[in-house]
Write a protein that holds these residues in place. Structure first.
Motif, PDB file in Angstrom:
ATOM      1  N   SER A  20       0.852  -1.193   0.000  1.00 18.79           N
ATOM      2  CA  SER A  20       0.000   0.000   0.000  1.00 18.79           C
ATOM      3  C   SER A  20       0.892   1.250   0.000  1.00 18.79           C
ATOM      4  O   SER A  20       1.782   1.348   0.835  1.00 18.79           O
ATOM      5  N   PRO A  21       0.678   2.185  -0.896  1.00 16.56           N
ATOM      6  CA  PRO A  21      -0.355   2.207  -1.940  1.00 16.56           C
ATOM      7  C   PRO A  21      -0.045   1.203  -3.049  1.00 16.56           C
ATOM      8  O   PRO A  21       1.099   0.762  -3.183  1.00 16.56           O
ATOM      9  N   GLU A  22      -1.044   0.879  -3.834  1.00 20.01           N
ATOM     10  CA  GLU A  22      -0.891  -0.140  -4.862  1.00 20.01           C
ATOM     11  C   GLU A  22      -0.223   0.375  -6.133  1.00 20.01           C
ATOM     12  O   GLU A  22       0.437  -0.394  -6.841  1.00 20.01           O
ATOM     13  N   LYS A  23      -0.391   1.688  -6.406  1.00 23.92           N
ATOM     14  CA  LYS A  23       0.113   2.195  -7.684  1.00 23.92           C
ATOM     15  C   LYS A  23       1.037   3.403  -7.565  1.00 23.92           C
ATOM     16  O   LYS A  23       2.041   3.486  -8.259  1.00 23.92           O
ATOM     17  N   THR A  24       0.684   4.365  -6.687  1.00 19.68           N
ATOM     18  CA  THR A  24       1.404   5.644  -6.673  1.00 19.68           C
ATOM     19  C   THR A  24       1.761   6.063  -5.247  1.00 19.68           C
ATOM     20  O   THR A  24       0.908   6.062  -4.362  1.00 19.68           O
TER      21      THR A  24
END
Length: 213
Positions: A20-24
Motif C-alpha cells: 500500500s499504496p498499490e500504484k502511486t
C-alpha cells in the motif's frame, strides 16, 4: 509455489505480499524542506518475506529500510524522504513525478539470514513478486512551489511561531526589568529613610548630652 514457478508479478504478489499504496506513492511536505512518502509492506503469507526497494534515482531519495525481512502475517512501514538539493523545490518536485520505485520480494522458509546479506539474495534469485510504483507530489505542495518564496508553508509557520515566542520573551523581560527597577527604587527610599532616621536620632542624642551638661 506459483510465485516461484514464474507466475506474473501480480499473481505472485497476491500470494505473499500486499503493498500500500498499490500504484502511486504520494509525497507530502514535512515542513523542513523535504518531502515524505510512505509504503506499507504486509506479509500475508505463512512464510518469511524478504524485500528490497529500488528507485530510478537513488540520489534523490532516502529509503528506510530499503531491505528487510518481514515475519509471517507482519508488516513493515517504509519511509521515503527526499534528500537535500541545491536546485530548489520546483526542480525536486518535477523530478519526483517522473520517478518510480520497484519493490522486489522473496519468500523464504527461514529468517536466518544476516541483514547485510539480504541484498545479495536478490542478485542470486528471481523475486517471488515485483511491484512498480509511480510517484506523485501532493497538489498543495506542488502549488506552493509557484510562489515567489521557496519556503514551504510549514517552514513559514515555524518561523512565525518562533518570532511569536521571541516577542513574548521580550515582553516578559521588559516587565521583569520594570519590576526590578521598582524594587530598587523602593529599596533606595528605605535606605534614605533609615539614614535620615539614624541622623535625626544621633542629633537628638547630642542635644540630650548638652542639656545634661
Amino acid at each position: 509455489h506459483g510465485g516461484h514457478d514464474g507466475h506474473g508479478g501480480h499473481d505472485g504478489q497476491a500470494e505473499c505480499v500486499k503493498i500500500s499504496p498499490e500504484k502511486t506513492v504520494i509525497f507530502s511536505s514535512t515542513g523542513y524542506n523535504n518531502l515524505n512518502g510512505d509504503v506499507l509492506i504486509q506479509n500475508v503469507s505463512s512464510l518469511f518475506l524478504a524485500f528490497k526497494v529500488k528507485s530510478t534515482c537513488p540520489s534523490l531519495f532516502l529509503v528506510r529500510p530499503h531491505t528487510a525481512m518481514v515475519a509471517p502475517r507482519q508488516e513493515v512501514l517504509v519511509r521515503i524522504t527526499t534528500t537535500a538539493t541545491n536546485h530548489g523545490h520546483n526542480y525536486k518536485n518535477n523530478n519526483i513525478a517522473s520517478q518510480q520505485f520497484q519493490i522486489n520480494c522473496l519468500t523464504m522458509q527461514t529468517n536466518l539470514v544476516e541483514p547485510n546479506r539480504l541484498s545479495s539474495l536478490f542478485s542470486n534469485s528471481s523475486p517471488t513478486s515485483s511491484t512498480v510504483l509511480s510517484c506523485s507530489v501532493d497538489p498543495s505542495v506542488a502549488h506552493s512551489t509557484h510562489s515567489i518564496t521557496s519556503d514551504t508553508p510549514g517552514v513559514v509557520t515555524n518561523i512565525q511561531n518562533r518570532t511569536r515566542v521571541l516577542s513574548d520573551r521580550v515582553v516578559f523581560l521588559e516587565e521583569k526589568l520594570h519590576y526590578l527597577q521598582q524594587m530598587l527604587l523602593v529599596q533606595a527610599i528605605l535606605v534614605l529613610v533609615f539614614l535620615a532616621y539614624k541622623w535625626i536620632w544621633s542629633g537628638h542624642g547630642v542635644l540630650l548630652e548638652e542639656t545634661e551638661i
